[in-house]
Design an enzyme around this catalytic site. Sequence first.
Site, PDB file in Angstrom:
ATOM      1  N   ARG A  19      -0.146  -8.799  13.849  1.00  0.00           N
ATOM      2  CA  ARG A  19      -0.710  -7.866  12.857  1.00  0.00           C
ATOM      3  C   ARG A  19      -1.542  -8.619  11.820  1.00  0.00           C
ATOM      4  NH1 ARG A  19       4.754  -5.155  11.454  1.00  0.00           N
ATOM      5  NH2 ARG A  19       3.734  -4.232   9.648  1.00  0.00           N
ATOM      6  N   ARG A  26      -9.505   0.470   9.202  1.00  0.00           N
ATOM      7  CA  ARG A  26      -8.988  -0.854   9.511  1.00  0.00           C
ATOM      8  C   ARG A  26     -10.016  -1.705  10.255  1.00  0.00           C
ATOM      9  NH1 ARG A  26      -3.506   0.144   9.377  1.00  0.00           N
ATOM     10  NH2 ARG A  26      -2.032  -1.492   9.905  1.00  0.00           N
ATOM     11  N   ARG A  67      11.317  -1.030  11.850  1.00  0.00           N
ATOM     12  CA  ARG A  67      10.184  -0.632  12.682  1.00  0.00           C
ATOM     13  C   ARG A  67      10.081  -1.576  13.873  1.00  0.00           C
ATOM     14  NH1 ARG A  67       5.096  -0.033   8.756  1.00  0.00           N
ATOM     15  NH2 ARG A  67       4.169  -1.212  10.467  1.00  0.00           N
ATOM     16  N   LYS A  77       0.838  -1.211   0.000  1.00  0.00           N
ATOM     17  CA  LYS A  77       0.000   0.000   0.000  1.00  0.00           C
ATOM     18  C   LYS A  77       0.870   1.256   0.000  1.00  0.00           C
ATOM     19  CE  LYS A  77      -2.202  -0.931   3.863  1.00  0.00           C
ATOM     20  NZ  LYS A  77      -1.650  -2.233   4.299  1.00  0.00           N
ATOM     21  N   ARG A 115      11.791  -5.719   4.109  1.00  0.00           N
ATOM     22  CA  ARG A 115      11.666  -4.322   4.537  1.00  0.00           C
ATOM     23  C   ARG A 115      12.657  -4.033   5.672  1.00  0.00           C
ATOM     24  NH1 ARG A 115       5.739  -2.050   5.478  1.00  0.00           N
ATOM     25  NH2 ARG A 115       5.663  -3.315   7.363  1.00  0.00           N
TER      26      ARG A 115
HETATM   27  P1  ADP Z   1       1.158  -2.104   8.368  1.00  0.00           P
HETATM   28  O1  ADP Z   1       2.453  -1.932   7.674  1.00  0.00           O
HETATM   29  O2  ADP Z   1       1.094  -3.328   9.229  1.00  0.00           O
HETATM   30  O3  ADP Z   1      -0.021  -1.945   7.489  1.00  0.00           O
HETATM   31  P2  ADP Z   1       0.840   0.533   9.615  1.00  0.00           P
HETATM   32  O4  ADP Z   1       2.106   1.268   9.458  1.00  0.00           O
HETATM   33  O5  ADP Z   1      -0.316   0.924   8.762  1.00  0.00           O
HETATM   34  O6  ADP Z   1       1.125  -1.026   9.510  1.00  0.00           O
HETATM   35  O7  ADP Z   1       0.348   0.604  11.144  1.00  0.00           O
HETATM   36  C1  ADP Z   1       1.184   0.212  12.213  1.00  0.00           C
HETATM   37  C2  ADP Z   1       0.382   0.072  13.492  1.00  0.00           C
HETATM   38  O8  ADP Z   1      -0.296   1.305  13.787  1.00  0.00           O
HETATM   39  C3  ADP Z   1      -0.730  -0.963  13.463  1.00  0.00           C
HETATM   40  O9  ADP Z   1      -0.267  -2.271  13.726  1.00  0.00           O
HETATM   41  C4  ADP Z   1      -1.660  -0.427  14.560  1.00  0.00           C
HETATM   42  O10 ADP Z   1      -1.170  -0.680  15.843  1.00  0.00           O
HETATM   43  C5  ADP Z   1      -1.582   1.071  14.341  1.00  0.00           C
HETATM   44  N1  ADP Z   1      -2.612   1.554  13.388  1.00  0.00           N
HETATM   45  C6  ADP Z   1      -2.395   2.124  12.177  1.00  0.00           C
HETATM   46  N2  ADP Z   1      -3.555   2.453  11.572  1.00  0.00           N
HETATM   47  C7  ADP Z   1      -4.545   2.064  12.427  1.00  0.00           C
HETATM   48  C8  ADP Z   1      -5.963   2.107  12.385  1.00  0.00           C
HETATM   49  N3  ADP Z   1      -6.626   2.630  11.328  1.00  0.00           N
HETATM   50  N4  ADP Z   1      -6.663   1.613  13.447  1.00  0.00           N
HETATM   51  C9  ADP Z   1      -6.039   1.111  14.509  1.00  0.00           C
HETATM   52  N5  ADP Z   1      -4.695   1.019  14.609  1.00  0.00           N
HETATM   53  C10 ADP Z   1      -3.948   1.494  13.596  1.00  0.00           C
END
Ligand code: ADP
Length: 193
Positions: free
Chosen positions: A150, A88, A139, A13, A127
Site C-alpha cells: 500500500r 488516488r 482489516r 484521514k 489500528r
Molecule cells: P488506506 O487505509 O490504506 O488509505 P482505504 O481503506 O482507503 O485504505 O482503501 C483500501 C483499499 O481499497 C486500497 O488499498 C485499494 O485496494 C482500494 N481502494 C480504495 N480507494 C481506491 C481508489 N480510489 N482507487 C483504487 N483503489 C482504491
Amino acid sequence: MRLVLLGPPGAGKGTQATRLVEKFGVPQLSTGDMLRAAVAAQTPIGLKAKAIMDAGQLVSDDVVIGIIDQRIDAADCAKGFILDGFPRTVAQAEALRDLLTRKGLKLDAVVELVVDENALVDRMRKRVADAIAAGGQARADDNPESFKTRLEAYRAQTAPVSDHYASRSELRRIDGMAPIDEVTAALNRALGA
Ligand code: ADP
C-alpha cells in the site's frame, strides 16, 4: 463543502473526516469503505476487488470513478461531501474534475495530511490492536506485507496526485504528525471554518 482529503495509509484521514462530517453535516465518501462493503455483500465489483485489496494494490480507476460518480448524485451529497481515499491516481483526479464539471459542481478544497513515513507502520499496528481490543477483526490488508505494498502504491500512484493539485495551486498541506485535536484545528483553519 466539497473536500478532498489526501495522505498516505495511516495518515489519519478517516479520523479527521469523521470530525468534519459532524461539523459540516456532509457525508464522508471513503472508496475503501465502499469497496469493503461491496466485498462483504459479494457484489460483482466486490468479488473482483477482494484479492486486489487484500494484496494492497489499487482497484482499477474505472471501478472507483464509477462508484464516486453515482454516489455524488445521492440526496445526502446535496450540501457536499468529504472524499477520503479518492482520487488516488492522477487519472482519478482528472476524472473527478470532469464529472464534477458535468454536474455543475467544483471542489472547495484539497487538503493533504503530511506524515513521516516511519510513523505509518506503527499506526497500522495500533489500528489492528485497537480493532481486536474492541472485539472486532483487523482489516485483511492491515498486515505488514500488504501495508508495504500500500505504501509503494501510495508513493508511485498517489503522491503524484498531491503534485497535480499543488501545480494548480489547489493544495493545502497540514502537519499530520501533530496530536489529533491540533490536526483538526489546523484543518478547520485551512477550510476557513
Ligand atoms: P488506506 O487505509 O490504506 O488509505 P482505504 O481503506 O482507503 O485504505 O482503501 C483500501 C483499499 O481499497 C486500497 O488499498 C485499494 O485496494 C482500494 N481502494 C480504495 N480507494 C481506491 C481508489 N480510489 N482507487 C483504487 N483503489 C482504491
